[in-house]
Scaffold this motif. Structure first.
Motif, PDB file in Angstrom:
ATOM      1  N   ARG A  77       0.843  -1.196   0.000  1.00 19.58           N
ATOM      2  CA  ARG A  77       0.000   0.000   0.000  1.00 19.58           C
ATOM      3  C   ARG A  77       0.875   1.241   0.000  1.00 19.58           C
ATOM      4  O   ARG A  77       1.895   1.297   0.703  1.00 19.58           O
ATOM      5  N   THR A  84      -5.403   6.292  -2.423  1.00 17.51           N
ATOM      6  CA  THR A  84      -4.734   5.110  -1.879  1.00 17.51           C
ATOM      7  C   THR A  84      -4.469   4.122  -3.008  1.00 17.51           C
ATOM      8  O   THR A  84      -5.396   3.749  -3.740  1.00 17.51           O
ATOM      9  N   LEU A 110      -6.913  -2.784   3.348  1.00 21.27           N
ATOM     10  CA  LEU A 110      -7.996  -1.840   3.622  1.00 21.27           C
ATOM     11  C   LEU A 110      -8.720  -2.158   4.924  1.00 21.27           C
ATOM     12  O   LEU A 110      -9.789  -1.597   5.192  1.00 21.27           O
ATOM     13  N   GLN A 113     -11.297   0.033   7.014  1.00 20.13           N
ATOM     14  CA  GLN A 113     -11.780   1.145   6.198  1.00 20.13           C
ATOM     15  C   GLN A 113     -13.194   0.852   5.719  1.00 20.13           C
ATOM     16  O   GLN A 113     -13.495  -0.264   5.286  1.00 20.13           O
ATOM     17  N   ALA A 118     -14.032   1.388  -5.485  1.00 21.34           N
ATOM     18  CA  ALA A 118     -12.640   1.046  -5.748  1.00 21.34           C
ATOM     19  C   ALA A 118     -12.434   0.824  -7.236  1.00 21.34           C
ATOM     20  O   ALA A 118     -13.328   0.335  -7.940  1.00 21.34           O
ATOM     21  N   TRP A 139     -17.558  -3.471  -1.254  1.00 21.23           N
ATOM     22  CA  TRP A 139     -17.082  -2.386  -2.115  1.00 21.23           C
ATOM     23  C   TRP A 139     -17.768  -2.423  -3.476  1.00 21.23           C
ATOM     24  O   TRP A 139     -18.122  -3.489  -3.979  1.00 21.23           O
ATOM     25  N   THR A 291      -9.699   4.798  -4.071  1.00 24.13           N
ATOM     26  CA  THR A 291      -8.910   3.609  -3.764  1.00 24.13           C
ATOM     27  C   THR A 291      -8.654   2.847  -5.051  1.00 24.13           C
ATOM     28  O   THR A 291      -9.603   2.501  -5.776  1.00 24.13           O
TER      29      THR A 291
END
Length: 382
Positions: A77, A84, A110, A113, A118, A139, A291
């Motif tokens: 990451r 991100t 993640l 989060q 994404a 997501w 993301t």
């Protein structure tokens, strides 16, 4: 039929007719066998049937480039301005095998989060498995890809479950080995849950053939629970014209079926595919998602400047399917060679050309692959 396959068919057929192929296995390949023997099988309930391999059965010849890093795959990451960015690439010859586990490592970045939107860059096996795990975590996912799944390197892979040729031992530390082993175990369990025709996954006997005892690979030594029915067989205990046959049972994944079903699953869960190519990290900043997962495989060399990432070219020869063949072989010829049976073809391969960027196929290599396998199976004691 393309020119390469046609040339391979014509030239290999001539070599075999002249007896050249049988010489590859030495004297043991020329000995006649008196009838079929009853060999004990570990998984199949049927006797061995010799695969029908010959130049005239060639369907096509194709090459692919594995994304190899001597120091192992990257799951990391980092910040990309206010976005991100999570990398998940560089799995060498173990991409399909490690897919679910490596993608689980990436999604785990993640942890804690709240789910949102994404972007996943790349629609090979890493992109698809990352997308599915993100969807399972709540997501909303859009996949941006230069190639749809059926045109990716993942669709060229042989598909045996075995996370091989992923790293060099003197380039990794214990922390990486722990992540590699964790990813392998998670991925193996995930594929077990998908066994069946829908995802193109099945268990299969694998026979490593040679005139010397088999030396277990790193993952066989460190992950023995993932390889049942292991046995070292001597002549008379197996039908192959070699001294030693090391048997393991593992899974075989048919990439075309598996990738197609993953794509369907992603769409069913609300995922979108956008055909788009990125040439710099700066272009990612224009995406609406905050993301971003980088699953571009070998493309990460140019996109993110990873000079350690290098292609490892592999060539496959596809011949007509043989429905009665229910085992795989590795080795047994003039080098490392393998045969995996699929629904639509027998896959013959076994090349590793590190640093080769060209996707051009090699007629001479195709000849050797076919000739090796034809000699091997013509000499089987069945």
């Amino acid at each position: 039929m393309d020119d390469v396959a046609g040339a391979a068919r014509r030239r290999v057929l001539g070599a075999v007719a002249g007896g050249a192929a049988l010489n590859l296995l030495g004297a043991c390949a020329s000995s006649p066998h008196d009838g079929a023997a009853n060999y004990v099988r570990a998984h199949s309930r049927h006797g061995f049937v010799a695969p029908r391999v010959s130049a005239e059965r060639i369907v096509r010849v194709i090459a692919g480039l594995r994304p190899y890093r001597p120091s192992g795959f990257v799951v990391r990451r980092e910040a990309l301005d206010e976005k991100t960015l999570i990398h998940n690439y560089g799995h060498g010859g173990g991409g399909i095998s490690l897919s679910w586990g490596s993608s689980a490592l990436a999604v785990r970045e993640l942890q804690g989060q709240a789910p949102a939107q994404a972007a996943v860059i790349g629609a090979g096996v890493m992109g698809l498995t990352t997308a599915r795990l993100l969807q399972d975590a709540g997501w909303q996912v859009t996949l941006y890809t230069a190639q749809m799944p059926r045109h990716t390197t993942s669709n060229i892979a042989a598909g045996q479950w075995g996370p091989t040729s992923v790293f060099e031992f003197d380039r990794v530390d214990e922390a990486f080995e722990a992540r590699y082993q964790w990813a392998a175990r998670i991925s193996h369990h995930a594929f077990q849950n998908l066994v069946g025709s829908r995802y193109g996954v099945r268990f299969l006997e694998n026979y490593y053939l040679g005139d010397r005892p088999h030396q277990p690979s790193y993952y066989e030594r460190e992950l023995p629970e993932l390889f049942p029915a292991v046995a070292d067989l001597l002549p008379g205990e197996h039908p192959f014209p070699v001294e030693h046959a090391h048997r393991v049972v593992t899974m075989q994944i048919e990439p075309a079926i598996f990738l197609r079903q993953l794509e369907a699953d992603i769409r069913l869960a609300g995922g979108r595919f956008v055909v788009r190519e990125f040439t710099s990290p700066e272009e990612l900043l224009a995406l609406p998602e905050q993301t971003i997962f980088n699953c571009t495989g070998l493309g990460s060399r140019e996109l993110f400047g990873d000079e350690e990432l290098t292609p490892a070219k592999g060539q496959l020869v596809f011949v007509l399917p043989d429905a009665q063949v229910d085992f795989a072989t590795i080795g047994g010829g003039s080098g490392v060679r393998y045969m995996f049976p699929r629904t639509g073809e027998l896959v013959l391969g076994g090349s590793w050309q590190r640093g080769e960027f060209s996707l051009a196929t090699d007629v001479g290599l195709a000849e050797r692959i076919v000739a090796d396998h034809q000699a091997l199976y013509d000499a089987m004691a069945v």
